[in-house]
Motif scaffolding. Structure first.
Motif, short mmCIF file in Angstrom:
data_model
loop_
_atom_site.label_atom_id
_atom_site.label_comp_id
_atom_site.label_asym_id
_atom_site.label_seq_id
_atom_site.Cartn_x
_atom_site.Cartn_y
_atom_site.Cartn_z
N GLU A 178 -66.25 -85.42 47.09
CA GLU A 178 -65.80 -85.16 45.71
C GLU A 178 -66.19 -83.75 45.28
O GLU A 178 -65.37 -82.99 44.72
N ASP A 179 -67.44 -83.39 45.52
CA ASP A 179 -67.94 -82.08 45.12
C ASP A 179 -67.23 -80.96 45.89
O ASP A 179 -66.84 -79.94 45.31
N ALA A 180 -67.01 -81.15 47.19
CA ALA A 180 -66.37 -80.12 48.00
C ALA A 180 -64.94 -79.88 47.57
O ALA A 180 -64.49 -78.72 47.52
N GLU A 208 -63.67 -80.24 44.59
CA GLU A 208 -63.67 -79.48 43.34
C GLU A 208 -64.04 -78.01 43.58
O GLU A 208 -63.51 -77.12 42.92
N ARG A 209 -64.95 -77.77 44.51
CA ARG A 209 -65.31 -76.38 44.83
C ARG A 209 -64.10 -75.64 45.37
O ARG A 209 -63.83 -74.50 44.98
N ARG A 231 -63.81 -95.05 42.82
CA ARG A 231 -64.13 -93.64 43.00
C ARG A 231 -63.34 -93.05 44.16
O ARG A 231 -62.81 -91.93 44.08
N ALA A 245 -69.59 -88.81 47.66
CA ALA A 245 -70.06 -87.88 46.62
C ALA A 245 -69.93 -86.43 47.07
O ALA A 245 -69.50 -85.56 46.30
N GLU A 246 -70.32 -86.15 48.31
CA GLU A 246 -70.23 -84.77 48.80
C GLU A 246 -68.77 -84.33 48.95
O GLU A 246 -68.45 -83.16 48.71
N SER A 259 -75.85 -81.17 55.17
CA SER A 259 -74.69 -81.56 54.38
C SER A 259 -73.80 -82.50 55.18
O SER A 259 -73.60 -82.33 56.39
#
Length: 250
Positions: free
Chosen positions: A36-38, A40-41, A83, A33-34, A2
């Motif tokens: 962004e995902d983190a 939100e988590r 983004r 991208a990672e 990751s």
């Protein structure tokens, strides 16, 4: 492996670590991208009150990946910058207080990532700069936030000269809130996060949302949020009652 690691620390505190040290944690499409995902988590973690952002290795974040930039068409570069601008703005809207722990370089997009956080602690070896103008282009995002955090005169200085600011000078101009010795940065950042996390989440989240609204030119709605907290937060009511009981017993 990751590129963004998420780990729980003490109660109420979570750590995000940019894990691309071979590229000084430069922001490319994959890391964006990672991240962004983190984010939100973490935003969905109802028991977390503070997020601490670190960079692994010799730099916090060296900015946008110049090697990747050289391969992107203009439209693709603009889309990626859009983004990343949304990502920076997202930090101000998650309910957790965010704290950047900055060691080494925070350049360009890394500088903007640092000031996108609510608070900043830096080591004495931290270095900050917005070097875009020296390369012939402007920062792709974050100029309004730089003006907000630093004030017009200081922000224009950094934006138009590209000069580097050391950790101690960053404290003097208000770019960071605290400066510590490099070996103590991790412990100092986590201790500060733990101190913040002792406050009820509802009050932290409400105050942060009001700040974000005011900065966006919206009405802060402080009285409404204050009333809502007293109506709906058992923890706030309990702490008020405990405070009154201590006053009466003193």
């Amino acid at each position: 492996m990751s590129l963004v690691e998420v780990s729980r620390e003490s109660e109420g505190v979570v750590r995000l670590t940019l894990a691309r040290p071979d590229a000084l944690n430069a922001l490319n499409r994959a890391l964006t991208a990672e991240l962004e995902d983190a984010v939100e988590r973490v935003a969905a973690m109802e028991d977390v009150r503070v997020l601490v952002l670190f960079g692994r290795g010799r730099a916090f974040c060296a900015g946008n990946d110049i090697v990747e930039m050289a391969t992107l068409a203009a439209d693709d570069a603009e889309a990626l910058a859009t983004r990343q601008a949304r990502l920076m703005a997202r930090f101000s809207r998650i309910p957790q207080v965010t704290l950047a722990a900055i060691d080494g370089h925070a350049l360009g997009g890394g500088f903007m990532l640092a000031i996108a956080q609510d608070l900043r602690i830096a080591s004495d070896r931290a270095r900050f700069a917005l070097p875009e103008v020296t390369l012939g282009f402007n920062p792709a995002y974050g100029i309004a936030r730089a003006l907000d955090v630093l004030g017009g005169g200081v922000a224009r200085d950094l934006l138009l000269t590209g000069r580097t600011v050391r950790g101690t000078d960053a404290l003097r101009i208000g770019l960071v809130n605290r400066v510590v010795a490099s070996p103590t940065l991790e412990a100092s950042a986590l201790t500060w996060a733990e101190e913040i996390a002792t406050s009820p989440r509802a009050g932290l989240a409400a105050t942060k949302a009001i700040v974000a609204d005011i900065r966006a030119g919206l009405k802060g709605r402080e009285p409404e949020a204050y009333g809502a907290s007293l109506r709906t937060s058992p923890e706030a009511r309990a702490r008020i009652q405990a405070f009154v009981a201590r006053k009466r017993g003193s």
